[in-house]
Scaffold this motif. Structure first.
Motif, PDB file in Angstrom:
ATOM      1  N   VAL A   1      68.320 -61.086  83.495  1.00 50.83           N
ATOM      2  CA  VAL A   1      68.195 -61.382  84.920  1.00 50.83           C
ATOM      3  C   VAL A   1      69.541 -61.732  85.535  1.00 50.83           C
ATOM      4  CG1 VAL A   1      65.814 -62.161  84.649  1.00 50.83           C
ATOM      5  CG2 VAL A   1      67.662 -63.844  84.602  1.00 50.83           C
ATOM      6  N   ALA A   2      70.533 -62.047  84.708  1.00 52.20           N
ATOM      7  CA  ALA A   2      71.879 -62.338  85.211  1.00 52.20           C
ATOM      8  C   ALA A   2      72.738 -61.085  85.312  1.00 52.20           C
ATOM      9  CB  ALA A   2      72.554 -63.357  84.297  1.00 52.20           C
ATOM     10  N   THR A   3      72.175 -59.942  84.927  1.00 54.25           N
ATOM     11  CA  THR A   3      72.918 -58.689  84.886  1.00 54.25           C
ATOM     12  C   THR A   3      72.622 -57.842  86.120  1.00 54.25           C
ATOM     13  OG1 THR A   3      72.801 -58.692  82.466  1.00 54.25           O
ATOM     14  CG2 THR A   3      73.352 -56.600  83.534  1.00 54.25           C
ATOM     15  N   VAL A   4      73.664 -57.289  86.727  1.00 52.95           N
ATOM     16  CA  VAL A   4      73.499 -56.461  87.917  1.00 52.95           C
ATOM     17  C   VAL A   4      74.177 -55.107  87.699  1.00 52.95           C
ATOM     18  CG1 VAL A   4      73.450 -58.497  89.383  1.00 52.95           C
ATOM     19  CG2 VAL A   4      75.593 -57.244  89.088  1.00 52.95           C
ATOM     20  N   ASP A   5      73.832 -54.174  88.571  1.00 51.56           N
ATOM     21  CA  ASP A   5      74.337 -52.804  88.478  1.00 51.56           C
ATOM     22  C   ASP A   5      75.465 -52.609  89.488  1.00 51.56           C
ATOM     23  OD1 ASP A   5      74.672 -50.057  88.178  1.00 51.56           O
ATOM     24  OD2 ASP A   5      72.970 -49.552  89.457  1.00 51.56           O
ATOM     25  N   PHE A   6      76.642 -52.230  88.983  1.00 51.68           N
ATOM     26  CA  PHE A   6      77.746 -51.835  89.858  1.00 51.68           C
ATOM     27  C   PHE A   6      77.843 -50.316  89.788  1.00 51.68           C
ATOM     28  CE2 PHE A   6      82.461 -51.338  90.607  1.00 51.68           C
ATOM     29  CZ  PHE A   6      82.374 -51.524  91.971  1.00 51.68           C
ATOM     30  N   ARG A   7      77.424 -49.680  90.856  1.00 48.83           N
ATOM     31  CA  ARG A   7      77.246 -48.221  90.878  1.00 48.83           C
ATOM     32  C   ARG A   7      78.427 -47.529  91.570  1.00 48.83           C
ATOM     33  NH1 ARG A   7      73.391 -45.007  94.996  1.00 48.83           N
ATOM     34  NH2 ARG A   7      72.800 -43.186  93.776  1.00 48.83           N
ATOM     35  N   VAL A   8      78.950 -46.494  90.912  1.00 48.67           N
ATOM     36  CA  VAL A   8      79.964 -45.642  91.519  1.00 48.67           C
ATOM     37  C   VAL A   8      79.316 -44.281  91.754  1.00 48.67           C
ATOM     38  CG1 VAL A   8      82.307 -44.739  91.358  1.00 48.67           C
ATOM     39  CG2 VAL A   8      81.698 -46.841  90.122  1.00 48.67           C
ATOM     40  N   PHE A   9      79.225 -43.882  93.002  1.00 49.92           N
ATOM     41  CA  PHE A   9      78.521 -42.656  93.395  1.00 49.92           C
ATOM     42  C   PHE A   9      79.523 -41.696  94.016  1.00 49.92           C
ATOM     43  CE2 PHE A   9      76.298 -40.007  96.439  1.00 49.92           C
ATOM     44  CZ  PHE A   9      75.159 -39.613  95.768  1.00 49.92           C
ATOM     45  N   ALA A  10      79.498 -40.434  93.560  1.00 51.26           N
ATOM     46  CA  ALA A  10      80.479 -39.464  94.037  1.00 51.26           C
ATOM     47  C   ALA A  10      79.837 -38.111  94.309  1.00 51.26           C
ATOM     48  CB  ALA A  10      81.597 -39.293  93.011  1.00 51.26           C
ATOM     49  N   GLN A  11      80.292 -37.453  95.360  1.00 52.34           N
ATOM     50  CA  GLN A  11      79.915 -36.078  95.671  1.00 52.34           C
ATOM     51  C   GLN A  11      81.176 -35.301  96.012  1.00 52.34           C
ATOM     52  OE1 GLN A  11      77.087 -36.664  98.860  1.00 52.34           O
ATOM     53  NE2 GLN A  11      75.326 -36.528  97.475  1.00 52.34           N
ATOM     54  N   THR A  12      81.201 -34.039  95.593  1.00 55.62           N
ATOM     55  CA  THR A  12      82.366 -33.196  95.829  1.00 55.62           C
ATOM     56  C   THR A  12      81.980 -31.735  95.755  1.00 55.62           C
ATOM     57  OG1 THR A  12      84.578 -32.599  95.007  1.00 55.62           O
ATOM     58  CG2 THR A  12      82.966 -33.273  93.366  1.00 55.62           C
ATOM     59  N   LYS A  13      82.716 -30.898  96.445  1.00 53.91           N
ATOM     60  CA  LYS A  13      82.522 -29.455  96.319  1.00 53.91           C
ATOM     61  C   LYS A  13      83.341 -28.886  95.163  1.00 53.91           C
ATOM     62  CE  LYS A  13      81.254 -28.349 101.094  1.00 53.91           C
ATOM     63  NZ  LYS A  13      81.572 -27.505 102.288  1.00 53.91           N
ATOM     64  N   ASP A  14      84.206 -29.713  94.588  1.00 54.82           N
ATOM     65  CA  ASP A  14      85.090 -29.294  93.498  1.00 54.82           C
ATOM     66  C   ASP A  14      84.438 -29.647  92.161  1.00 54.82           C
ATOM     67  OD1 ASP A  14      87.073 -28.766  91.678  1.00 54.82           O
ATOM     68  OD2 ASP A  14      88.652 -29.771  92.811  1.00 54.82           O
ATOM     69  N   ARG A  15      83.850 -28.663  91.523  1.00 48.21           N
ATOM     70  CA  ARG A  15      83.120 -28.919  90.275  1.00 48.21           C
ATOM     71  C   ARG A  15      84.028 -29.448  89.171  1.00 48.21           C
ATOM     72  NH1 ARG A  15      81.270 -25.948  85.678  1.00 48.21           N
ATOM     73  NH2 ARG A  15      79.215 -26.697  84.985  1.00 48.21           N
TER      74      ARG A  15
END
Length: 493
Positions: free
Chosen positions: A265-279
């Motif tokens: 319950v003390a743990t949280v999610d740090f999310r890195v989200f990315a979108q690109t046209k360059d595969r």
């Protein structure tokens, strides 16, 4: 039966048939086949929108299953054509049609993406005609959510779509009343319909590029500082490559309670989200190639204390995602047809001659004669949801949000409390600065809001957790407001 919505339609409309037979819902036949003998025995009619982008193929699969089950002659199959309109959209674009986005504005020509599919929403008239011709099972592609039910009702009751508007077209919600007449029995009255519009909604799907995510697990104290520290490190690793992403978001999701009872319950999610046209930026989920995965992964052991990663990092390998554009299409451009498989017959379904031109925006207003909130007596600051129920959901990138109460005095309080400004205040940092519309349904003691482009380009491209808008209402029901004590004494809902 409404089998799937616009989100799945966009996925199935992507035009890639290399992984399965057809672009229809692959789970449908496994659900329908065991039920075929029951449909035949009891004379049950079925209309369903499971066809997606291969409606004819699915209809023929249903016909094969009927024959294989020894039910030939007992169940007749029809399918509905006309929702695939990419050629029509391209034709009208050349003629100067703007196809303005009904969620966030702008013209289609400025979208920056090339549509690979376009599906318009058909109504229930084709379904009704198929049943009138003797069909037992009607397979549809993209139809309005209510079309299978309305089409079946039009056939069953003999309703005329050009005249019986109160029966087939619920257009004005304000006068609706609901009265419980018994267990599991509710009378709906006051329904008012209007003639059909000259346009229908059309959804366009385009390849948006590639999407990847990386998740750090942070724990304990100083979470915001730890997230800021980690973001600076990842951005430093990316360098100028940051500009090669069309979307790059770092979000800290969750919190550590005081004196946590356990580590989870003390743990949280740090999310890195990315979108690109360059595969090439998201091509591998390994450290071998400089890219999104490596820039994230190389930092976790040299970042803040109490940071770790998941043991499955496949999300950091780019997957295709799809952009969605919602606009309006003239009904006269739609080639709506019923296809009867048992006698190879086609029936045209022309637009209703009763069509009328409407504004593209619903009316929006604050409550009439609001009641002074202090008149309800002493209050307690607590979650809105202690006395208020509600639901929310998506329509393309817009979010529908409705709240309702049970008692008359609570209705006067609710409609006076929930103004557009109050909803914006409750949304807090979730408010995107765009239009919020409001109207009331007094008969069911409800206030409804439409939040424009709240879902960030809709389900298949959204950068948020709540791409379908289903959690929005529960978030707001958890927000604190002043609730009259007289209401709270009735108990918590």
């Amino acid at each position: 039966m409404s089998w799937h919505g616009a989100a799945k339609s966009a996925i199935l409309a992507k035009g890639d048939t290399s992984e399965r037979m057809g672009l229809y819902d692959p789970s449908f036949m496994a659900n329908l086949t065991p039920a075929l003998p029951v449909l035949a025995e009891k004379g049950i009619k079925l209309a369903v929108n499971a066809g997606a982008s291969d409606t004819e193929m699915l209809a023929k699969e249903v016909e094969k299953a009927i024959k294989k089950g020894g039910l030939e002659g007992k169940l007749k199959v029809a399918w509905i054509q006309g929702d695939e309109v990419l050629d029509v959209v391209n034709k009208l674009l050349k003629q100067g049609e703007k196809f303005e986005n009904i969620c966030f504005g702008g013209e289609l020509k400025d979208w920056g993406f090339d549509p690979v599919a376009a599906q318009c929403y058909l109504g229930g008239a084709g379904i009704a005609e198929a049943f009138r011709q003797g069909a037992d099972i009607v397979i549809c592609g993209r139809v309005a959510d209510a079309a299978p039910t309305i089409g079946a009702a039009m056939w069953w009751h003999g309703w005329n779509r050009d005249q019986d508007f109160d029966q087939v077209a619920v257009a004005v919600l304000e006068g609706i009343n609901m009265t419980q007449e018994g267990r599991d029995r509710v009378l709906v009255s006051g329904v008012k319909g209007k003639p059909p519009p000259t346009t229908t909604k059309v959804g366009l799907t385009a390849h948006g590029g590639y999407q990847a995510e990386f998740h750090y697990l942070l724990v304990g104290l100083d979470l915001e500082q730890k997230a800021e520290w980690t973001e600076k490190q990842v951005r430093a690793s990316m360098g100028k490559n940051v500009d090669r992403f069309s979307c790059l978001k770092f979000t800290l999701n969750g919190y550590c309670p005081e004196d946590p009872r356990n580590q989870d319950v003390a743990t949280v999610d740090f999310r890195v989200f990315a979108q690109t046209k360059d595969r090439s930026l998201v091509v591998k989920d390994s450290m071998e190639v400089p890219g999104f995965n490596r820039w994230c992964l190389e930092n976790f052991l040299q970042s803040c204390p109490g940071a770790t990663i998941e043991n499955d990092i496949r999300q950091s390998a780019g997957k295709e995602f799809y952009e969605y554009w919602a606009a309006l299409l003239p009904q006269e451009e739609v080639n709506h047809q019923v296809k009867l498989l048992w006698d190879n017959k086609t029936i045209d379904v022309a637009p209703s001659p009763a069509m009328e031109l409407y504004s593209t925006r619903q009316w929006s207003y604050e409550t009439k004669d609001p009641v002074e909130l202090s008149s309800f007596g002493p209050t307690t600051r607590c979650p809105l949801g202690f006395r208020v129920l509600g639901r929310s959901g998506d329509k393309a990138s817009d979010a529908n949000l409705g709240f309702f109460v049970r008692e008359d005095d609570e209705w006067n309080w609710l409609r006076s409390l929930l103004t557009v400004d109050k909803i914006i205040q409750l949304l807090g940092p979730e408010y995107n600065g765009k239009l919020v519309e409001r109207f009331e349904i007094p008969g069911i003691k409800a206030v409804h809001f439409l939040l424009h482009d709240h879902l960030d380009r809709s389900y298949n491209a959204t950068s948020t957790y709540d791409g379908l808008g289903k959690n929005l209402c529960e978030y707001l029901r958890a927000k604190y407001v002043e609730i009259p004590n007289s209401f709270l004494r009735r108990g918590r809902i």
